[in-house]
Design a protein around this motif. Structure first.
Motif, mmCIF file in Angstrom:
data_model
loop_
_atom_site.group_PDB
_atom_site.id
_atom_site.type_symbol
_atom_site.label_atom_id
_atom_site.label_comp_id
_atom_site.label_asym_id
_atom_site.label_seq_id
_atom_site.Cartn_x
_atom_site.Cartn_y
_atom_site.Cartn_z
ATOM 1 N N SER A 623 0.794 -1.173 -0.020
ATOM 2 C CA SER A 623 0.008 -0.010 -0.018
ATOM 3 C C SER A 623 0.845 1.344 0.090
ATOM 4 O O SER A 623 2.065 1.209 0.703
ATOM 5 N N PRO A 624 0.582 2.214 -0.931
ATOM 6 C CA PRO A 624 1.420 3.533 -0.905
ATOM 7 C C PRO A 624 1.503 4.223 0.529
ATOM 8 O O PRO A 624 0.342 4.024 1.438
ATOM 9 N N GLY A 625 2.573 4.802 0.976
ATOM 10 C CA GLY A 625 3.005 5.545 2.014
ATOM 11 C C GLY A 625 4.028 5.382 2.703
ATOM 12 O O GLY A 625 5.167 4.956 1.835
ATOM 13 N N ARG A 626 4.307 5.682 4.015
ATOM 14 C CA ARG A 626 5.401 5.815 4.338
ATOM 15 C C ARG A 626 5.437 4.590 5.367
ATOM 16 O O ARG A 626 4.589 4.402 6.147
ATOM 17 N N TYR A 627 6.875 3.859 5.700
ATOM 18 C CA TYR A 627 6.945 2.560 6.463
ATOM 19 C C TYR A 627 7.904 2.691 7.581
ATOM 20 O O TYR A 627 8.992 3.239 7.413
ATOM 21 N N GLU A 644 13.246 4.274 7.699
ATOM 22 C CA GLU A 644 12.020 4.214 7.082
ATOM 23 C C GLU A 644 11.981 3.987 5.738
ATOM 24 O O GLU A 644 13.249 3.966 5.052
ATOM 25 N N GLY A 645 11.008 3.508 5.253
ATOM 26 C CA GLY A 645 10.719 3.192 3.605
ATOM 27 C C GLY A 645 9.797 3.626 3.043
ATOM 28 O O GLY A 645 8.739 4.022 3.759
ATOM 29 N N LEU A 667 10.524 -6.229 10.673
ATOM 30 C CA LEU A 667 9.229 -5.852 10.898
ATOM 31 C C LEU A 667 9.237 -4.601 9.867
ATOM 32 O O LEU A 667 9.654 -3.594 10.453
ATOM 33 N N PHE A 668 7.811 -4.660 9.160
ATOM 34 C CA PHE A 668 7.731 -3.502 8.285
ATOM 35 C C PHE A 668 6.178 -3.176 8.512
ATOM 36 O O PHE A 668 5.334 -3.995 8.413
ATOM 37 N N ARG A 669 5.770 -1.692 8.860
ATOM 38 C CA ARG A 669 4.620 -1.606 9.247
ATOM 39 C C ARG A 669 4.221 0.002 8.603
ATOM 40 O O ARG A 669 5.106 0.775 8.711
ATOM 41 N N LYS A 670 3.259 -0.081 8.097
ATOM 42 C CA LYS A 670 2.990 1.214 7.568
ATOM 43 C C LYS A 670 2.858 2.322 8.536
ATOM 44 O O LYS A 670 1.987 1.966 9.672
#
Length: 673
Positions: A623-627, A644-645, A667-670
């Motif tokens: 999903s688009p956005g910052r992670y 951050e990604g 762990l990557f999370r929006k």
């Protein structure tokens, strides 16, 4: 905590029923009372003669009826776990549905108050491939087996104390005779026919109490294959139901079909539900360990075994007002056996535990599924903790409904490997794995510029049949469905089980494909390697007096381009595949993980033999956005770095790894920021 009682009423059919608990309900501490039935006649363990039940007046004008159990002399007990606060009062005792006089009850009136616990664990009605507590909180099982007291290791209850210290929440315990946990078959007392050992029952009381104080939910395994097998771990010659020992069964198969065996089994299961069904820490009733190894299955009576499973599952559900799941552990290919089970419990002892742990897909079964036993093939006591580490980390980033559960508890205890659970449990909690059941396997692209790895893969299954014969070698250095590849590569004797294996691959450069064979059957085997249909290598394994252990490598050099490598065994019987390698091939980092498009977890392994590795990972369909991205040390269970990604226009999340010695979790999370 003791027993849970769901409101139940006496039905004309003779079963107990209970309406579902209110939404968000949990359970309160169990109530227990004892009473005397001095005028009782007949066998107290035979429910057809003495079906004793107690009825309580419950809050709101309800009445609740539950099973009682015999506890020696003229004493009977009732254990009951309320789902609502208020006052409960013992009103009546019935025998076979009619009032029966009782005396000397230890307690008659109970005031239930305080904060409820989460309650019993069942299949999650909102997510039917997951487990959840009665109050809706998710349950993600992570722990290990403690089937019996083994050698000089502590007893089950003591090991539970150690498990509780590192927050394990799952285990599995057998009702077996050799350490005196089988109610009708022990080594230190002769149990009269049709009766049960109260000494054994009190030992199980302590096991249940230990589970309760340590936060462990365990599967109570009611039967095991050796009791009714003459070929695999056989205990048939010792079985008291064997006619040679004064019993009534001529053959092990009759356990599943004989009326007397089924009647005694139903009575035993009734006692088990009455005495321990109260506890939310009894996760499930497991009807059988590895039923595929019983004589009945091996002699083709699968339909009878499936019918027995349906009968006993229905019997337990008719008695159990707490609705514990009913399961069995077997080869998942046994037709009909799993149909009446609430969740699936395969076992595996493959060369590559990580591949096996990644192989389960709950959506294929429409039920929860996780490995109830797993360990590395070969000497199970040789594991210094690396196999435990690999199977835990692989399973928590897989789609499995729970962690893969290590079998060899005595090895784990002797080497003091309990701390291996701490980092995994910390990651599961921080990553919200239990709370995010919609994550699916993600196929990440991995690049390690200027560095090429060696693909190593071992089968993820043992002696089993497979419908999967095509195992594509992917550009990321992994082999699709390797976890479903049987270790035993069959010849003519069982050709239908595993007739061939194909490995499609596209090579950018010349590479060497190597097949390693660890053992061949005494009847012999003959292995062919084909490239695009043409034989490029073969090896004969002659017949011998017994199975031959060896380490044999068959290697072929492959040119660049698209091709299919095919393995065949045209000999009499099996060989054991130790592993397959392809070098140079793919990146030096290997990635496995899952995501729901805005939240995910990965395990990244370094395949370089000469030092740390580093690279770039691309995760598609995000999903688009910052992670927010957190890199976790798998040994300490703590974050080592954060970054951050951003997701690109084509919905790819790009990650640059830190330096990785052996493996790392991600762990990557929006992010809302």
């Amino acid at each position: 905590m003791l027993l849970t009682l769901l409101p139940a009423l006496w039905c004309v059919t003779g079963t107990l029923s209970a309406p579902p608990s209110p939404t968000g309900a949990g359970t309160y501490a169990a109530l227990e009372t004892s009473f005397e039935l001095p005028g009782l006649t007949g066998n107290p363990f035979d429910a057809t003669e003495n079906d004793i039940r107690a009825t309580f007046a419950a809050p709101g004008g309800r009445s609740v009826t539950t099973l009682a159990f015999f506890d020696g002399g003229s004493t009977w007990r009732v254990r009951y776990t309320p789902t609502a606060a208020g006052t409960y009062e013992l009103r009546s005792i019935t025998r076979n549905g009619r009032p029966f006089p009782f005396s000397s009850q230890s307690a008659k009136r109970f005031v239930v108050q305080g904060k409820p616990t989460p309650g019993f664990i069942r299949v999650d009605p909102k997510h039917p491939t997951r487990l959840a507590f009665e109050n809706g909180a998710p349950y993600y099982p992570i722990g290990h087996n403690v089937a019996w007291k083994s050698g000089d290791t502590p007893d089950v209850a003591e090991i539970f104390d150690r498990m509780g210290q590192v927050s394990e929440n799952w285990s599995r315990v057998w009702m077996n005779h050799w350490d005196n946990k089988n109610l009708d078959w022990t080594t230190d007392e002769k149990v009269p026919p049709g009766q049960l050992s109260l000494k054994v029952a009190r030992r199980w009381d302590e096991i249940v109490r230990s589970a309760e104080r340590n936060g462990i939910h365990f599967q109570m395994t009611l039967q095991h294959h050796g009791q009714y097998s003459t070929t695999v771990n056989s205990n048939w010659d010792e079985n008291p139901w064997n006619r040679k020992n004064g019993g009534f069964l001529d053959k092990p198969e009759e356990f599943f079909t004989g009326e007397e065996a089924r009647r005694r089994t139903r009575n035993k299961y009734r006692y088990i539900v009455a005495r321990w069904g109260y506890s939310p820490h009894v996760l499930a009733w497991e009807l059988f360990n590895e039923v595929q190894f019983t004589d009945a299955v091996r002699n083709g009576q699968v339909a009878a075994v499936a019918a027995w499973h349906r009968e006993m599952a229905n019997h337990l559900r008719g008695l159990d007002i707490y609705r514990h799941p009913v399961i069995t552990s077997s080869d998942t290919g046994l037709a009909g056996v799993y149909e009446a089970m609430d969740y699936l419990q395969p076992h595996a002892y493959p060369p590559d535990v990580a591949e096996a742990a990644l192989s389960l897909r709950p959506d294929e079964w429409k039920k929860p599924i996780f490995f109830g036993e797993i360990g590395p093939g070969g000497d199970l006591n040789a594991d210094t903790g690396q196999a435990l580490h690999d199977l835990l980390w692989a399973s928590v980033v897989s789609e499995s409904s729970g962690a893969a559960q290590y079998w060899t508890w005595d090895n784990l205890h002797r080497r003091d490997l309990y701390a291996r659970f701490t980092p995994v449990i910390a990651f599961v909690k921080a990553a919200g794995i239990a709370e995010t059941p919609d994550m699916k396997t993600v196929r990440a692209d991995v690049r390690t510029p200027g560095s090429f790895g060696t693909l190593h893969v071992s089968p993820g299954a043992g002696w089993s049949a497979t419908e999967v014969t095509r195992f594509p070698i992917l550009a990321d250095g992994t082999v699709r469905d390797a976890g479903r590849m049987p270790e035993y590569f069959q010849g003519k004797a069982h050709a239908a089980m595993f007739p061939f294996a194909e490995f499609p691959v596209t090579l950018e450069r010349e590479a060497v494909f190597t097949l390693r064979i660890n053992e061949s059957a005494k009847s012999g085997a003959h292995v062919l390697i084909r490239r695009n249909g043409a034989v490029v290598a073969e090896r004969d394994f002659p017949a011998a007096e017994g199975n031959t252990r060896q380490s044999t490598e068959i290697s072929v050099t492959l040119p660049p381009g698209e091709q299919v490598i095919r393995l065949e065994n045209t000999g009499a019987d099996w060989v054991k595949i130790g592993g397959i390698s392809l070098t140079p091939y793919g990146p030096t980092l290997r990635v496995a993980g899952k995501s729901n498009g805005s939240h995910g977890v990965l395990r990244v392994r370094n395949g370089r033999p000469d030092g740390p590795g580093q690279g770039r990972i691309t995760i598609p369909e995000m999903s688009p956005g910052r992670y927010a991205v957190t890199w976790w040390d798998t040994t300490s269970g703590k974050p080592v770095s954060r970054s951050e990604g951003n997701v690109t226009a084509d919905r790819r999340l790009l990650l640059t790894t830190p330096s990785i010695d052996r493996d790392i979790a991600v762990l990557f999370r929006k992010s809302d920021r």
